[in-house]
Design an enzyme around this catalytic site. Structure first.
Site, PDB file in Angstrom:
ATOM      1  CB  CYS A   4      -0.936   0.008   1.206  1.00 30.65           C
ATOM      2  SG  CYS A   4      -2.169  -1.318   1.201  1.00 30.65           S
ATOM      3  CG  ASN A   5       4.859   1.024   1.321  1.00 30.53           C
ATOM      4  OD1 ASN A   5       4.514  -0.038   1.837  1.00 30.53           O
ATOM      5  ND2 ASN A   5       5.938   1.124   0.559  1.00 30.53           N
TER       6      ASN A   5
END
Length: 366
Positions: free
Chosen positions: A154-155
């Site tokens: 997700c980053n």
């Protein structure tokens, strides 16, 4: 690690290369079908009250998903890993193409203007990667340089922006695009356990693209000034995507403590991001935080002393789409751009969180 891209003339920003990367446009796309959380509980025949509570107390109203085909008796069966990889390819390419075209339109550009395409995904593995498949699908100039970031989670959208901002500064006047395309429907395991229920209650399909260009002062978007990263090595296994031998497929795991772990470390990386700029957190007008989940957002808000207004787009994206993985923060950026409230001189912080456990940040200025 920190990367500096800012003009020496700005006393509030670090010094660095003279070619400043600016955000030129943004575009998003989702898959074809959406469902409310209540509809999903019925479709998947989830009766366990604990699991139903996870879905209904997620602060999510609706998500876009591509569910398994319905059988004659109305039930849905888990798809084998090969079918999930096919779904990833089809959905991620389709959404990615639409998000890229919307982004270029937002930037006042066309496919022929694109010089570098960086694609991000964690919901499937492809060789050739998404960048090559999208270039082929849209008939983009085959000389367009490309890169793929796979498996960072997700980053990764901010990891990609950091990289493409560097490429942009080295190629002034040329258009680069970060494209996050996450077919989260292809990363589901339907086994009725609490472990998978947390994941299945949270993620949705979505793609987002961000166009950047350096050396063009006429570009109206914000400048990318600086980035900062932090890996919480003590929580290296708290978020992971791994092979489930019982189900013969990949399965995502989220430690129940991860919201509090991320929240407790958010201040560390933000302080590093602002170090040397003369800025305080109170000087930041716009916060665009990854829509990781209700508890994650709450933990970041508390630890950074933010208001609900500060994260209105983060919570709005979570409500309307769920967690879109790497592209979530760009859906929030698009909403901020549509509000048209950012004024020249305003500062903003972009923040994403993901496996590692890691926190990525970027400082931007309009």
């Amino acid at each position: 690690m920190t990367t500096t891209i800012a003009p020496a003339a700005d006393p509030a920003a670090p010094t660095g290369p003279t070619e400043i990367t600016r955000i030129a446009g943004v575009g998003t796309a989702v898959s074809d079908t959406s469902y409310t959380q209540s509809e999903l509980l019925d479709i998947l025949d989830i009766t366990d009250p604990r699991i139903r509570s996870v879905f209904l107390n997620s602060a999510i109203d609706r998500r876009f998903l591509t569910l398994p085909q319905e059988r004659p008796d109305g039930t849905r069966t888990p798809e084998p890993q090969g079918d999930l990889l096919d779904k990833h390819k089809k959905t991620a390419v389709d959404m990615g193409c639409r998000a890229l075209e919307a982004c270029l339109k937002s930037a006042g550009a066309t496919l022929s203007d694109l010089r570098h395409l960086c694609c991000v995904t964690s919901t499937g593995y492809l060789t050739p990667g998404l960048s090559a498949l999208i270039i082929h699908e849209l008939g983009i100039d085959p000389h367009c340089s490309r890169s793929d970031i796979v498996g960072m989670g997700c980053n990764a959208g901010l990891n990609a922006l950091n990289m493409v901002a560097g490429w942009s500064a080295a190629h002034p006047g040329e258009l680069g695009v970060v494209l996050c395309s996450e077919a989260c429907s292809a990363a589901y395991a339907l086994d009725g356990t609490m472990r998978t229920a947390v994941v299945n209650s949270l993620f949705g399909d979505g793609s987002a693209a961000l166009a950047v260009v350096a050396g063009d002062e006429q570009t109206p978007g914000p400048r990318v000034l600086k980035s900062a990263s932090y890996i919480i090595t003590d929580a290296i296994d708290a978020m992971r995507y791994e092979w489930d031998r019982d189900q013969d497929r990949f399965s995502f795991f989220l430690d129940p403590q991860i919201p509090y772990v991320v929240g407790a470390h958010a201040e560390i990386v933000v302080n590093r991001l602002l170090s040397g700029t003369g800025l305080r957190r109170s000087d930041i007008s716009h916060w665009l935080v990854h829509s990781g989940g209700k508890k994650v957002i709450d933990a970041v808000v508390v630890n950074l002393g933010l208001s609900r207004h500060d994260v209105r787009h983060t919570t709005g994206v979570l409500r309307d789409y769920g967690n879109l993985s790497s592209g979530s923060f760009l859906f929030s950026y698009e909403r901020l751009a549509e509000e048209d409230i950012a004024r020249p001189g305003d500062y903003g912080v972009l923040m994403t969180m993901g496996p590692g456990s890691s926190i990525e940040t970027a400082l931007i200025q309009w």
